[in-house]
Design a protein around this motif. Structure first.
Motif, PDB file in Angstrom:
ATOM      1  N   GLY A   1       0.797  -1.222   0.000  1.00  0.00           N
ATOM      2  CA  GLY A   1       0.000   0.000   0.000  1.00  0.00           C
ATOM      3  C   GLY A   1       0.831   1.275   0.000  1.00  0.00           C
ATOM      4  N   GLY A   2       2.034   1.205  -0.570  1.00  0.00           N
ATOM      5  CA  GLY A   2       2.898   2.376  -0.620  1.00  0.00           C
ATOM      6  C   GLY A   2       3.567   2.706   0.702  1.00  0.00           C
ATOM      7  N   SER A   3       3.442   1.824   1.689  1.00  0.00           N
ATOM      8  CA  SER A   3       3.971   2.092   3.028  1.00  0.00           C
ATOM      9  C   SER A   3       5.301   1.384   3.251  1.00  0.00           C
ATOM     10  CB  SER A   3       2.968   1.619   4.085  1.00  0.00           C
ATOM     11  OG  SER A   3       3.570   1.585   5.358  1.00  0.00           O
ATOM     12  N   LEU A   4       6.350   2.189   3.437  1.00  0.00           N
ATOM     13  CA  LEU A   4       7.657   1.617   3.761  1.00  0.00           C
ATOM     14  C   LEU A   4       7.584   0.882   5.101  1.00  0.00           C
ATOM     15  CD1 LEU A   4      10.673   1.306   3.082  1.00  0.00           C
ATOM     16  CD2 LEU A   4      11.066   3.352   4.443  1.00  0.00           C
TER      17      LEU A   4
ATOM     18  N   ILE B   1      16.954   1.311   8.821  1.00  0.00           N
ATOM     19  CA  ILE B   1      16.188   1.675   7.622  1.00  0.00           C
ATOM     20  C   ILE B   1      15.230   2.815   7.939  1.00  0.00           C
ATOM     21  CG2 ILE B   1      14.377   0.880   6.021  1.00  0.00           C
ATOM     22  CD1 ILE B   1      15.792  -1.914   6.172  1.00  0.00           C
ATOM     23  N   MET B   2      14.518   2.692   9.044  1.00  0.00           N
ATOM     24  CA  MET B   2      13.548   3.722   9.406  1.00  0.00           C
ATOM     25  C   MET B   2      14.257   5.054   9.688  1.00  0.00           C
ATOM     26  SD  MET B   2      10.825   2.136   8.764  1.00  0.00           S
ATOM     27  CE  MET B   2       9.588   3.311   9.225  1.00  0.00           C
ATOM     28  N   LYS B   3      15.425   5.014  10.341  1.00  0.00           N
ATOM     29  CA  LYS B   3      16.189   6.240  10.600  1.00  0.00           C
ATOM     30  C   LYS B   3      16.644   6.888   9.299  1.00  0.00           C
ATOM     31  CE  LYS B   3      17.837   5.121  15.223  1.00  0.00           C
ATOM     32  NZ  LYS B   3      18.928   4.544  16.002  1.00  0.00           N
ATOM     33  N   LEU B   4      17.116   6.059   8.356  1.00  0.00           N
ATOM     34  CA  LEU B   4      17.522   6.577   7.046  1.00  0.00           C
ATOM     35  C   LEU B   4      16.351   7.250   6.345  1.00  0.00           C
ATOM     36  CD1 LEU B   4      19.786   3.737   5.599  1.00  0.00           C
ATOM     37  CD2 LEU B   4      20.465   6.096   6.011  1.00  0.00           C
TER      38      LEU B   4
END
Length: 123
Positions: A89-92, A113-116
């Motif tokens: 759904g386009g959600s990383l 990954i989330m921090k980047l």
């Protein structure tokens, strides 16, 4: 130019082309795993990739040397965007969560990954 999705066979040939940077059909075949596909099969796939705008060639008489005109990074961006939009759904966040749950990445990698992604958002 719009990038189109590759079939599994086309992607396998493109991976070789990206690694070699330029090649004749026989060079591509040399880099493919056993059992080696027929020359005509590889040649046909290369011509399809040329029609799709992924590669081009330089002619030396009747012999063609092929080279990629779409970079691996450009295709990677296209493929990851398609994967994220089609399945998450386009959600990383959903995509990272999926890979954590499947144990393809650990929590430390997920956090990185989330921090980047937050850094990119802030730029």
């Amino acid at each position: 130019m719009e990038i189109r999705e590759l079939t599994k066979a086309e992607e396998e040939i493109m991976q070789v082309m990206w690694n070699l940077e330029k090649a004749f059909v026989k060079n591509v075949i040399e880099k493919l795993p056993e059992p080696k596909p027929a020359y005509n099969t590889v040649s046909t796939i290369i011509r399809i990739l040329e029609q799709k705008g992924f590669i081009d060639h330089v002619a030396y008489g009747k012999t063609y040397e092929y080279f990629p005109i779409i970079s691996r990074d450009d295709y990677r961006k296209f493929a990851s965007s398609k994967l994220m939009s089609s399945y998450f759904g386009g959600s990383l966040k959903q995509m990272v969560s999926f890979f954590v749950n499947e144990e393809k990445i650990d929590l430390k990698e997920a956090d990185e990954i989330m921090k980047l992604m937050e850094q990119v958002k802030d730029e």
